[in-house]
Design an enzyme around this catalytic site. Structure first.
Site, PDB file in Angstrom:
ATOM      1  N   CYS A   1       0.818  -1.225   0.000  1.00  0.00           N
ATOM      2  CA  CYS A   1       0.000   0.000   0.000  1.00  0.00           C
ATOM      3  C   CYS A   1       0.845   1.265   0.000  1.00  0.00           C
ATOM      4  CB  CYS A   1      -0.927   0.018   1.219  1.00  0.00           C
ATOM      5  SG  CYS A   1      -2.084  -1.363   1.282  1.00  0.00           S
TER       6      CYS A   1
ATOM      7  N   LYS B   1       2.433   2.339   8.507  1.00  0.00           N
ATOM      8  CA  LYS B   1       1.239   1.863   9.195  1.00  0.00           C
ATOM      9  C   LYS B   1       1.006   2.629  10.489  1.00  0.00           C
ATOM     10  CE  LYS B   1       1.505  -2.917   7.501  1.00  0.00           C
ATOM     11  NZ  LYS B   1       1.609  -4.328   7.906  1.00  0.00           N
TER      12      LYS B   1
ATOM     13  N   CYS C   1      -4.820  -6.271   5.182  1.00  0.00           N
ATOM     14  CA  CYS C   1      -5.709  -7.421   4.972  1.00  0.00           C
ATOM     15  C   CYS C   1      -5.475  -7.967   3.565  1.00  0.00           C
ATOM     16  CB  CYS C   1      -7.168  -7.013   5.156  1.00  0.00           C
ATOM     17  SG  CYS C   1      -8.335  -8.352   4.816  1.00  0.00           S
TER      18      CYS C   1
ATOM     19  N   CYS D   1      -9.027  -8.081   1.604  1.00  0.00           N
ATOM     20  CA  CYS D   1      -9.492  -6.769   1.119  1.00  0.00           C
ATOM     21  C   CYS D   1      -8.428  -6.051   0.297  1.00  0.00           C
ATOM     22  CB  CYS D   1      -9.910  -5.883   2.297  1.00  0.00           C
ATOM     23  SG  CYS D   1     -11.304  -6.522   3.246  1.00  0.00           S
TER      24      CYS D   1
ATOM     25  N   CYS E   1      -4.649  -1.756   3.627  1.00  0.00           N
ATOM     26  CA  CYS E   1      -4.352  -1.609   5.049  1.00  0.00           C
ATOM     27  C   CYS E   1      -5.607  -1.086   5.744  1.00  0.00           C
ATOM     28  CB  CYS E   1      -3.187  -0.648   5.258  1.00  0.00           C
ATOM     29  SG  CYS E   1      -1.577  -1.392   4.894  1.00  0.00           S
TER      30      CYS E   1
ATOM     31  N   HIS F   1     -10.801 -10.256   9.598  1.00  0.00           N
ATOM     32  CA  HIS F   1     -11.645 -10.315   8.402  1.00  0.00           C
ATOM     33  C   HIS F   1     -12.705 -11.371   8.648  1.00  0.00           C
ATOM     34  CE1 HIS F   1     -12.551  -9.660   4.114  1.00  0.00           C
ATOM     35  NE2 HIS F   1     -12.973 -10.917   4.177  1.00  0.00           N
ATOM     36  N   CYS F   2     -13.965 -10.958   8.628  1.00  0.00           N
ATOM     37  CA  CYS F   2     -15.072 -11.860   8.971  1.00  0.00           C
ATOM     38  C   CYS F   2     -15.757 -12.353   7.701  1.00  0.00           C
ATOM     39  CB  CYS F   2     -16.079 -11.139   9.865  1.00  0.00           C
ATOM     40  SG  CYS F   2     -17.474 -12.181  10.334  1.00  0.00           S
TER      41      CYS F   2
ATOM     42  N   CYS G   1     -13.858  -6.583   6.292  1.00  0.00           N
ATOM     43  CA  CYS G   1     -12.910  -6.434   7.387  1.00  0.00           C
ATOM     44  C   CYS G   1     -13.605  -5.728   8.533  1.00  0.00           C
ATOM     45  CB  CYS G   1     -11.694  -5.631   6.935  1.00  0.00           C
ATOM     46  SG  CYS G   1     -10.213  -6.627   6.784  1.00  0.00           S
TER      47      CYS G   1
END
Length: 334
Positions: free
Chosen positions: A128, A132, A139, A142, A145, A152-153, A159
């Site tokens: 990315c 951070k 992720c 996804c 960041c 992540h569900c 996310c």
């Protein structure tokens, strides 16, 4: 290249299967409760009206929070944490890793980054191209960041992080309430069908399965909801519970724990009237968080939030924090 793109497309399609399963179960439960139980089985009008009103309140809140958990985009680091065009150009033109690290050090001086990688280095996402922020993680599903990433569900195909963590918690709580209400109101008719006091028919199948499904989901949700309540009380994410955040002084599981009341306010906000409403009320913007070992005057979240917000013209003037030690190392993470 085309094969990779096709596989990625298939992955995105299949990732919606868990959501479709939950949606199908919810729609079936609506039909079974409203039509088979209330309209076709109940004979008492007052009881029928009371059940329908209460059920629709639970169903609306369950659906609303589930929708918000799914379709709230995960928050990503702002431009102040991204490499600008000129910095990125300088970074790519440098041939030696040490020179590249020095460029990142210069950028990190103005950023409120207190956490480190396991090696003690400042965290940088090479995918990315961002430094951070604290509690931010990349992720791979996804492909971005995510600020204060929890996990992540697959059941929401999203996310769970800073932007929708409150919605996710409310989804769990209203799902439990939905299951409890169904089980409590269906129980007497479940017994009557079971012992044969009511005639056999389509309603019997739906009422029996409503009871079993409600209890099954309630038990699983109870453990998950209890775990996340513990995480909120400790001000930890799921990732931080498994791997403690690392600060300059070393790993510290309670580094962001500032007391139960303030921990709750970080997620739900200060206005308690909105705690159980799925509207965004979390404190801050996900880039910085109060630290346990810093006073309020030193905590960027509680100091001057205006200095962190970008101006309308997109300028990035102004420092985001105290200067960092330029001797600190940088570690590039995927």
């Amino acid at each position: 290249m085309a094969l990779s793109r096709g596989l990625r497309c298939c992955q995105r399609v299949f990732s919606w299967i868990p959501v479709l399963i939950i949606t199908s179960v919810a729609l079936w439960s609506y039909y079974a409760y409203v039509f088979e139980l209330c309209l076709f089985t109940l004979t008492n009008t007052l009881e029928k009206v009371a059940y329908l009103l209460a059920f629709h309140v639970c169903f609306v809140m369950f659906s609303w929070t589930y929708w918000k958990s799914i379709f709230t985009p995960p928050a990503s680091p702002c431009k102040k944490f991204q490499l600008s065009y000129s910095d990125k150009e300088r970074y790519e033109m440098e041939e030696t890793p040490d020179a590249q690290k020095q460029i990142l050090v210069e950028i990190a001086k103005k950023l409120p980054i207190f956490t480190r990688a396991q090696s003690g280095a400042i965290r940088f996402c090479d995918r990315c191209q961002v430094l951070k922020p604290d509690r931010c993680h990349h992720c791979s599903v996804c492909e971005t960041c995510v600020l204060k990433m929890d996990h992540h569900c697959p059941w929401v195909n999203n996310c769970v992080g800073f932007s929708n963590y409150k919605f996710f918690l409310l989804f769990l709580s209203y799902s439990m309430l939905y299951c409890v209400f169904i089980a409590a109101t269906v129980f007497q008719y479940f017994v009557k069908f079971w012992v044969g006091d009511l005639p056999n028919g389509p309603a019997k199948f739906h009422v029996l399965f409503l009871m079993f499904v409600a209890l099954m989901f309630f038990v699983s949700l109870m453990f998950l909801f209890s775990y996340h309540c513990w995480l909120v009380a400790k001000n930890r994410s799921t990732l931080e519970a498994f791997s403690a955040p690392v600060f300059v002084s070393g790993p510290e599981r309670n580094g962001f724990n500032v007391g139960i009341r303030r921990n709750l306010q970080q997620v739900f906000g200060e206005d308690r009237r909105l705690w159980f409403v799925p509207v965004f009320t979390s404190q801050g913007n996900g880039h910085y968080f109060p630290l346990k070992n810093l006073s309020e005057s030193q905590n960027p979240l509680l100091a001057n939030e205006e200095m962190w917000e970008e101006s309308d013209d997109g300028s990035e003037d102004g420092s985001l924090g105290e200067d960092r030690d330029p001797s600190v190392t940088i570690e590039i993470e995927d």
